[in-house]
Design a protein around this motif. Sequence first.
Motif, PDB file in Angstrom:
ATOM      1  N   GLU A  35      -1.049  18.411  -4.649  1.00  2.56           N
ATOM      2  CA  GLU A  35      -1.453  19.382  -5.664  1.00  2.56           C
ATOM      3  C   GLU A  35      -1.838  20.715  -5.031  1.00  2.56           C
ATOM      4  O   GLU A  35      -1.459  21.781  -5.521  1.00  2.56           O
TER       5      GLU A  35
ATOM      6  N   GLU B 103       0.160  24.187  -5.603  1.00  2.00           N
ATOM      7  CA  GLU B 103      -0.589  25.320  -6.142  1.00  2.00           C
ATOM      8  C   GLU B 103      -0.436  26.540  -5.232  1.00  2.00           C
ATOM      9  O   GLU B 103      -0.244  27.660  -5.704  1.00  2.00           O
TER      10      GLU B 103
ATOM     11  N   HIS C 237      -3.410  24.457 -16.087  1.00  2.17           N
ATOM     12  CA  HIS C 237      -2.412  23.417 -15.911  1.00  2.17           C
ATOM     13  C   HIS C 237      -2.852  22.181 -16.673  1.00  2.17           C
ATOM     14  O   HIS C 237      -3.972  22.105 -17.160  1.00  2.17           O
TER      15      HIS C 237
END
Length: 87
Positions: free
Chosen positions: A42, A46, A72
């Motif tokens: 993640e 990102e 998100h």
Amino acid sequence: MSATSAADDGLVAELVARAQAGGVELTGEGGLLQQLTRRVLESALEGELTDHLGHEPGERAEGGREDYRNGHRPKRLRPGKWCTGST
């Protein structure tokens, strides 16, 4: 061993010790390895999105564009397809 390697080893040992003390399994569903993998992926994604768009989450794009990053929603990758939510 370099200072960076020693710090990394210490961090890994601390994470494992905290997981064991908290009753978290190291592997398997919900285990430390799964949690770390999710968070690292993640964070990397990102960062790639920030680099690609040229601005941080919540900031408006430069150059008069009206688009901006507004958050998100949870996603889970399954072999062969993307799913949102808990399904």
